[in-house]
Design a protein around this motif. Structure first.
Motif, PDB file in Angstrom:
ATOM      1  N   VAL A  12      18.258  -5.218   1.788  1.00 25.41           N
ATOM      2  CA  VAL A  12      16.669  -5.422   1.943  1.00 25.41           C
ATOM      3  C   VAL A  12      16.629  -6.765   2.953  1.00 25.41           C
ATOM      4  N   LEU A  13      15.749  -6.875   3.564  1.00 22.87           N
ATOM      5  CA  LEU A  13      15.478  -7.887   4.405  1.00 22.87           C
ATOM      6  C   LEU A  13      14.371  -8.901   3.997  1.00 22.87           C
ATOM      7  N   HIS A  14      14.554 -10.152   3.800  1.00 21.13           N
ATOM      8  CA  HIS A  14      13.356 -10.935   3.312  1.00 21.13           C
ATOM      9  C   HIS A  14      12.815 -11.708   4.231  1.00 21.13           C
ATOM     10  N   LEU A  15      11.547 -11.444   4.606  1.00 22.56           N
ATOM     11  CA  LEU A  15      10.776 -12.464   5.499  1.00 22.56           C
ATOM     12  C   LEU A  15       9.967 -13.721   4.649  1.00 22.56           C
ATOM     13  N   ARG A  16      10.199 -14.765   5.341  1.00 24.79           N
ATOM     14  CA  ARG A  16       9.292 -15.989   4.606  1.00 24.79           C
ATOM     15  C   ARG A  16       8.511 -16.542   5.705  1.00 24.79           C
ATOM     16  N   SER A  17       7.395 -16.770   5.347  1.00 23.97           N
ATOM     17  CA  SER A  17       6.437 -17.705   6.500  1.00 23.97           C
ATOM     18  C   SER A  17       6.903 -19.120   6.319  1.00 23.97           C
ATOM     19  N   ALA A  29      -6.878 -22.639   1.316  1.00 20.57           N
ATOM     20  CA  ALA A  29      -7.168 -21.388   2.092  1.00 20.57           C
ATOM     21  C   ALA A  29      -5.882 -20.300   1.633  1.00 20.57           C
ATOM     22  N   PRO A  30      -6.405 -19.175   1.723  1.00 18.33           N
ATOM     23  CA  PRO A  30      -5.150 -18.172   1.577  1.00 18.33           C
ATOM     24  C   PRO A  30      -4.169 -17.916   2.532  1.00 18.33           C
ATOM     25  N   ARG A  31      -2.987 -17.896   2.079  1.00 13.47           N
ATOM     26  CA  ARG A  31      -1.687 -17.720   3.309  1.00 13.47           C
ATOM     27  C   ARG A  31      -0.828 -16.701   2.741  1.00 13.47           C
ATOM     28  N   PHE A  32       0.055 -15.930   3.792  1.00 11.60           N
ATOM     29  CA  PHE A  32       1.060 -15.219   3.702  1.00 11.60           C
ATOM     30  C   PHE A  32       2.215 -16.106   3.107  1.00 11.60           C
ATOM     31  N   THR A  33       3.053 -15.570   2.251  1.00 13.44           N
ATOM     32  CA  THR A  33       4.127 -16.245   1.856  1.00 13.44           C
ATOM     33  C   THR A  33       5.611 -15.467   2.291  1.00 13.44           C
ATOM     34  N   ARG A  34       5.773 -14.350   1.749  1.00 11.40           N
ATOM     35  CA  ARG A  34       6.754 -13.423   1.699  1.00 11.40           C
ATOM     36  C   ARG A  34       6.488 -12.033   1.964  1.00 11.40           C
ATOM     37  N   ALA A  35       7.591 -11.330   2.483  1.00  8.66           N
ATOM     38  CA  ALA A  35       7.826 -10.027   2.667  1.00  8.66           C
ATOM     39  C   ALA A  35       9.020  -9.294   2.321  1.00  8.66           C
ATOM     40  N   GLU A  36       9.021  -8.157   1.613  1.00  5.04           N
ATOM     41  CA  GLU A  36      10.227  -7.464   1.284  1.00  5.04           C
ATOM     42  C   GLU A  36      10.338  -6.164   2.245  1.00  5.04           C
ATOM     43  N   LEU A  37      11.329  -5.816   3.285  1.00  2.00           N
ATOM     44  CA  LEU A  37      11.472  -4.926   4.156  1.00  2.00           C
ATOM     45  C   LEU A  37      12.722  -4.050   3.782  1.00  2.00           C
ATOM     46  N   LEU A  43      12.343   0.393   7.951  1.00  7.12           N
ATOM     47  CA  LEU A  43      11.755  -0.662   7.795  1.00  7.12           C
ATOM     48  C   LEU A  43      10.502  -0.802   7.029  1.00  7.12           C
ATOM     49  N   MET A  44      10.358   0.185   6.170  1.00  4.02           N
ATOM     50  CA  MET A  44       8.978   0.132   5.311  1.00  4.02           C
ATOM     51  C   MET A  44       8.931  -1.149   4.560  1.00  4.02           C
ATOM     52  N   VAL A  45       7.537  -1.651   4.297  1.00  4.62           N
ATOM     53  CA  VAL A  45       7.230  -2.735   3.821  1.00  4.62           C
ATOM     54  C   VAL A  45       7.199  -2.549   2.227  1.00  4.62           C
ATOM     55  N   TRP A  46       8.129  -2.831   1.472  1.00  2.00           N
ATOM     56  CA  TRP A  46       8.178  -2.822  -0.017  1.00  2.00           C
ATOM     57  C   TRP A  46       6.945  -3.620  -0.759  1.00  2.00           C
ATOM     58  N   GLN A  47       7.131  -5.013  -0.080  1.00  2.28           N
ATOM     59  CA  GLN A  47       6.031  -5.865  -0.775  1.00  2.28           C
ATOM     60  C   GLN A  47       5.681  -6.924   0.209  1.00  2.28           C
ATOM     61  N   LEU A  48       4.418  -7.390   0.171  1.00  2.00           N
ATOM     62  CA  LEU A  48       3.905  -8.541   0.883  1.00  2.00           C
ATOM     63  C   LEU A  48       3.333  -9.279  -0.102  1.00  2.00           C
ATOM     64  N   ARG A  49       3.473 -10.797  -0.014  1.00  2.00           N
ATOM     65  CA  ARG A  49       2.954 -11.605  -0.783  1.00  2.00           C
ATOM     66  C   ARG A  49       2.258 -12.648  -0.301  1.00  2.00           C
ATOM     67  N   ALA A  50       1.118 -13.164  -0.955  1.00  5.45           N
ATOM     68  CA  ALA A  50       0.360 -14.340  -0.422  1.00  5.45           C
ATOM     69  C   ALA A  50       0.015 -15.181  -1.522  1.00  5.45           C
ATOM     70  N   ALA A  51      -0.280 -16.504  -1.133  1.00  5.50           N
ATOM     71  CA  ALA A  51      -0.810 -17.578  -2.085  1.00  5.50           C
ATOM     72  C   ALA A  51      -2.392 -17.399  -1.873  1.00  5.50           C
TER      73      ALA A  51
END
Length: 370
Positions: A12-17, A29-37, A43-51
């Motif tokens: 799994v590949l983890h992206l972090r803003s 303000a809302p902001r993206f935080t993390r993604a799991e690919l 490379l499907m996006v398993w999860q995308l998170r935001a604060a």
């Protein structure tokens, strides 16, 4: 890549803003935080998170926890070509989105069909569930495909994954060879999907691309959620089991399917498994769709600048707290006689060496009170 878990043989590949969830604590303000690919699943996006202000970090996609991903994706009927990939998260669809019809063989679940004037055989990985319902091919040929190349690139303002799939002729199912480059970029204010498909073979060919994200409603209150979708027309389907287009184009004005007014319209109890076309573009040429969960103080804007995007497929059962919004190049059953377009309704047509780009940008906003 930072995680020993793997799906289909790749980690799994983890992206972090930049700043991640820690920098978002107490943010106004809302902001993206993390993604799991998942590189093992194209490379499907398993999860995308935001604060979100007042709610902390939330999941933006409908999917079980990451540790359940392998079991969820490997389960299901055998030989279904990765079908569980389009039941969660956000799978990428290529070289076609939606359904392709043909002559079905129950013995081996094959489908003989015509792709741009050529006889081809696909695997019938979908179909209606009712007895005797038609079976067909659905959502492309890379659902269970691992990437061939992968890079993880970090900068001061974004975390990026770049992957390449050398798909060839998709096992003889498509007229020519295809190379696919995927670039997913996560920043605090945007999550961007950029896919380029290149005809790497010697024959001209059609190309369709789509994305299948299950956007979660953080409040869980589906009826109050609002959808803004600036389309004038939707495709009539025979029923919501087979979900096959009849060829009739239905105006949405004055119907429950009209989501084109500024601010959109509440979903209420409306069942959606509908393809919207005749899209109204912005002055800049973008197609913009919005999902608004006012109870959660959450708004999501889905914008695509690709001129070839000609359809938005939706899926939203009334008893589930998610809305699937799929920007697509091609229409459902693109090679069917109902559209009378041999090259495929909505398909990009690529000569050898030519490419088509598919771009989607997600951004967050705070809607007004419900």
């Amino acid at each position: 890549m930072g995680n020993s878990s793997d799906v289909n043989g790749l980690a799994v590949l983890h992206l972090r803003s930049p700043g991640g969830a820690e920098a978002s604590a107490g943010a106004e303000a809302p902001r993206f935080t993390r993604a799991e690919l998942l590189p093992g699943r194209a490379l499907m996006v398993w999860q995308l998170r935001a604060a979100l202000p007042g709610r902390g970090e939330v999941d933006l996609l409908h999917a079980p926890p990451l540790e359940q991903a392998r079991a969820a994706l490997d389960g299901g009927p055998p030989g279904r070509s990765g079908n569980n990939s389009f039941k969660y998260g956000g799978a990428f669809l290529l070289p076609f989105a939606n359904r392709i019809r043909g002559r079905f063989s129950a013995a081996d679940r094959t489908l003989d069909t015509t792709i741009a004037g050529q006889e081809r055989r696909l695997f019938a990985n979908g179909g209606g569930q009712a007895p005797g319902a038609e079976q067909y091919a659905i959502h492309g040929l890379i659902l269970d495909r691992a990437v061939d190349e992968l890079e993880h690139l970090s900068s001061a303002d974004a975390d990026t994954a770049r992957a390449v799939i050398r798909a060839g002729d998709f096992g003889g199912s498509w007229p020519s060879d295809t190379d696919v480059e995927l670039r997913l970029r996560l920043g605090a204010t945007a999550f961007e999907v950029d896919i380029t498909a290149t005809n790497a073979g010697e024959e001209a060919q059609p190309m369709g691309i789509g994305w299948h994200p299950y956007f979660a409603l953080p409040s869980g209150a589906r009826e109050q959620a609002r959808l803004y979708l600036p389309a004038r027309t939707r495709l009539e389907v025979n029923d919501y089991d087979e979900v096959l287009p009849t060829g009739r184009l239905l105006p949405v004005a004055g119907t429950p399917y009209d989501f084109s007014a500024p601010g959109g319209a509440a979903l209420g109890g409306l069942y959606l498994d509908d393809c919207f076309v005749d899209l109204q573009k912005t002055p800049a040429g973008e197609t913009v769709v919005e999902l608004i969960d006012a109870q959660a103080g959450y708004g999501l804007r889905v914008a695509t600048s690709s001129p070839q995007v000609s359809a938005i497929q939706t899926f939203a059962p009334p008893d589930r707290a998610f809305v699937v919004l799929e920007p697509q190049l091609n229409w459902a059953d693109p090679f069917g006689p109902l559209w009378n377009e041999p090259r495929g309704k909505g398909m990009a047509w690529l000569a050898p060496g030519e490419s088509v780009a598919y771009r989607v940008r997600l951004s967050l906003f705070q809607p007004g009170p419900p």
